[in-house]
Design a protein around this motif. Structure first.
Motif, PDB file in Angstrom:
ATOM      1  N   GLU B 200       0.836  -1.200   0.000  1.00 54.62           N
ATOM      2  CA  GLU B 200       0.000   0.000   0.000  1.00 54.62           C
ATOM      3  C   GLU B 200       0.873   1.254   0.000  1.00 54.62           C
ATOM      4  OE1 GLU B 200      -2.867  -0.118   3.224  1.00 54.62           O
ATOM      5  OE2 GLU B 200      -4.366  -0.593   1.697  1.00 54.62           O
ATOM      6  N   GLY B 205      -3.116  -0.173  -4.769  1.00 55.19           N
ATOM      7  CA  GLY B 205      -4.441  -0.150  -4.165  1.00 55.19           C
ATOM      8  C   GLY B 205      -4.831  -1.558  -3.784  1.00 55.19           C
ATOM      9  N   THR B 206      -4.612  -1.926  -2.509  1.00 52.29           N
ATOM     10  CA  THR B 206      -4.798  -3.334  -2.142  1.00 52.29           C
ATOM     11  C   THR B 206      -6.243  -3.765  -2.333  1.00 52.29           C
ATOM     12  OG1 THR B 206      -4.957  -2.607   0.133  1.00 52.29           O
ATOM     13  CG2 THR B 206      -2.883  -3.571  -0.544  1.00 52.29           C
ATOM     14  N   ARG B 208      -8.385  -2.818  -4.553  1.00 48.73           N
ATOM     15  CA  ARG B 208      -8.694  -3.077  -5.967  1.00 48.73           C
ATOM     16  C   ARG B 208      -8.058  -4.374  -6.436  1.00 48.73           C
ATOM     17  NH1 ARG B 208      -6.968   2.228  -8.725  1.00 48.73           N
ATOM     18  NH2 ARG B 208      -7.098   0.957 -10.608  1.00 48.73           N
TER      19      ARG B 208
END
Lengths: 288, 333
Positions: B200, B205-206, B208
């Motif tokens: 992150e 964007g973890t 997503r």
């Protein structure tokens, strides 16, 4: 109408009592060992089948069969602790998966020993209390009384005895507890015995009311998951409150709508708690 | 030089393997062919499950997602008259869409919470199938699902021919899954698994990527469900219950989830053990117990699964053939 509401309330109290026994055991195991015991529903089933074997087949007195169920399932718990959770102490996911394996083995053992069909048990205690038109059988009353007694006993044990203190210390911080000279092996063994035997005694006491099948653990474990999530994983009092809450919601929705709708409502309740406050209604700290 | 040889031998092995897969139905009996079809479908299911676990989240709803694909494809074909190949794709897409929607509540959780959350979400879906007789058919499910249309003179009702169809679809899917894992996206999944905060912090964007893994895995799980539905012709909520999920877990874990082929080895090995050895011994009702014992033993003693055994055997084999290289590269740990 008041009769129906009163009757449903009594049913809910009964459901809450045995479900809180199961959920508290599950929470205790999670609290001390950090493992979710998927086989907990099957421990409940094992308790019920102990009664089938001893009371129905061998004609022992009912209460002795219940006591045997408590002891037997507690020993199963110790076996699980010793053979599964102890070697996998640093691998909680592994512990969970191993407990799924244990679940399959217990289920198959029940199928092989007793067959897949429902076991019917003649009611050991006849008679009922009538209360403004609502009925509470003595059998159900026994379950409620036993649950209150056992849970109070557990509460006092955890608050007043040295082992109880040690257990709570383990639940808070295992390393720190071990540094104080608390034997983790001993404490986890005792916790597993208590947790499992609570499920076992719930199964034994309710066996005459539910007609045991080898697959009865499934719905129980789903309910227990809902309860421990709503109450906050690792939170004993939360589990009892959540059990009461869930039992009332589920019983009333079942009575006035439909059983499947009640299941959906319960699961959605749990998902809501998970989304809004994953630590549960009573949980304070993050444990994931 | 040695690399060339090993490359050639790899290709050779691959070709032999492919030939074996193509010849397989010819040497099997009719009922074994049916099992082979289900095995190929399960290979896709378990391979898609592995994509899901790449981000470190273990779902207990994967079989229900497979069911979403099966139900959707069956309903598209039966109620709306969509041609079966198209409805299969639509069914898989519906499963992916369901996963996309479920991502929003589920990926607020991690670890145990995700496990139980995915289980609950799956149970809700299953109960919805059970409760609504239209269009889901209630507890009895959907019957008389149209089968795959015949291609010229080739009847898709025959397990043998359906096997080839599944083999083609699943091979293509496995190729795509493999490419995804080897790509930058796959590396990001790994990064999220091992170091989500770090990932992150470098701008990944973890949420997503978790969602992407879930949607892709669900698409292929749904595809396997669609292949199943149009082959068996009847589906019901019980077919997709948590017991089936337990089997997927067993396949993945006994096989080992560290590499792409681990879970596939697991499902193939256990199906062979199950269908050939145990069935012929007649241990029918004791089978779950043996499965449970295998699961426990592999968790305790084979933390890397069967695939770890294969790797070890491969290393021993290589060491005997050629001198040990001085610098040994670690397998992806």
């Amino acid at each position: 109408m008041t009769e129906i509401i009163l009757q449903t309330t009594l049913n809910a109290v009964y459901a809450a009592s045995y479900m809180s026994l199961i959920a508290v055991g599950l929470v205790l195991i999670f609290g001390v060992m950090g493992v979710i015991n998927f086989a907990h529903g099957e421990l409940y089933m094992a308790g019920a089948y102990t009664v089938v074997a001893l009371y129905s087949h061998l004609n022992f007195p009912f209460l002795i069969a219940v006591a045997a169920g408590l002891a037997f399932v507690g020993l199963l718990g110790i076996l699980m602790e010793y053979s599964l959770f102890r070697p996998l102490r640093d691998n909680p996911l592994g512990g969970l998966i191993a407990s799924i394996g244990f679940l399959l083995m217990l289920q198959t053992a029940a199928v092989l020993g007793f067959g897949v069909r429902m076991a019917h048990i003649k009611p050991p205690i006849q008679g009922k209390i009538e209360l403004l038109g609502a009925v509470l059988t003595y059998q159900r009353f026994l379950v409620i009384a036993a649950a209150i007694l056992l849970l109070t006993g557990l509460y006092l044990f955890l608050r007043k005895t040295k082992i109880g203190w040690a257990m709570r210390a383990c639940a808070q911080d295992r390393e720190a507890a071990a540094l104080q000279g608390i034997s983790l092996n001993q404490i986890t063994r005792i916790a597993m015995f208590i947790g499992a035997s609570l499920a076992g005694v719930a199964g034994a006491l309710t066996a005459p009311l539910v007609s045991p099948t080898p697959y009865m653990g499934h719905s129980v474990i789903v309910t227990a998951f809902i309860i421990i999530i709503v109450g906050g994983i690792g939170h004993l009092e939360g589990a009892v409150v959540a059990a009461v809450l869930y039992a009332f919601v589920h019983t009333f929705v079942t009575t006035f709508y439909d059983g499947v709708v009640a299941d959906i409502v319960g699961l959605v309740l749990m998902l809501l708690v998970l989304v809004i406050k994953p630590t549960g209604l009573f949980g304070a700290r993050e444990r994931a | 030089m040695r690399e060339d040889i090993s490359k050639i031998s790899k290709w050779g092995l691959g070709l032999v393997f492919l030939a074996a897969l193509l010849v397989l139905p010819q040497v099997l009996s009719y009922s074994q062919r049916e099992i082979a079809v289900l095995l190929v479908i399960n290979v896709l299911l378990v391979a898609s499950y592995r994509l899901m676990t790449l981000t470190g989240e273990w779902s207990l709803g994967h079989v229900v997602i497979m069911g979403v694909g099966a139900y959707a494809s069956a309903l598209f074909a039966k109620r709306l008259g969509v041609p079966v190949p198209v409805s299969m794709f639509l069914g898989a897409s519906t499963a992916g869409l369901a996963a996309a929607v479920l991502s929003f509540p589920l990926f607020r959780m991690k670890g145990f919470y995700f496990l139980i959350g995915s289980f609950a979400a799956g149970e809700v879906i299953r109960l919805v199938w059970k409760y609504f007789s239209t269009p889901f058919g209630g507890p009895k499910g959907i019957k008389l699902i149209p089968g795959f249309p015949d291609i010229g003179p080739i009847s898709m009702f025959e397990p043998e021919n359906y096997y080839y169809l599944c083999l083609a679809v699943v091979s293509l899917s496995l190729f795509i899954l493999y490419r995804i894992e080897q790509s930058r996206i796959g590396l990001t999944f790994h990064a999220i698994h091992w170091q989500d905060k770090l990932a992150e912090s470098v701008g990944v964007g973890t949420f997503r990527y978790r969602m992407l893994a879930f949607v892709l895995a669900s698409f292929f799980a749904g595809l396997s469900g669609a292949l199943y539905a149009h082959y068996i012709g009847t589906i019901n909520p019980t077919r997709f219950d948590v017991e089936e999920m337990v089997f997927v877990l067993i396949w993945a874990i006994v096989g080992g989830t560290n590499t792409f082929f681990g879970p596939i080895i697991g499902v193939v090995a256990l199906t062979i053990i199950n269908e050939i050895i145990l069935r012929s011994l007649g241990f029918d009702s004791a089978r779950p117990m043996i499965y449970g014992a295998l699961l426990i033993l592999s968790v305790l003693f084979l933390p890397k699964g069967l695939e770890g055994v294969v790797q070890k055997a491969g290393r021993i084999f290589k060491a005997r053939k050629a001198p040990e290289p001085t610098v040994r590269r670690e397998q992806n740990a």
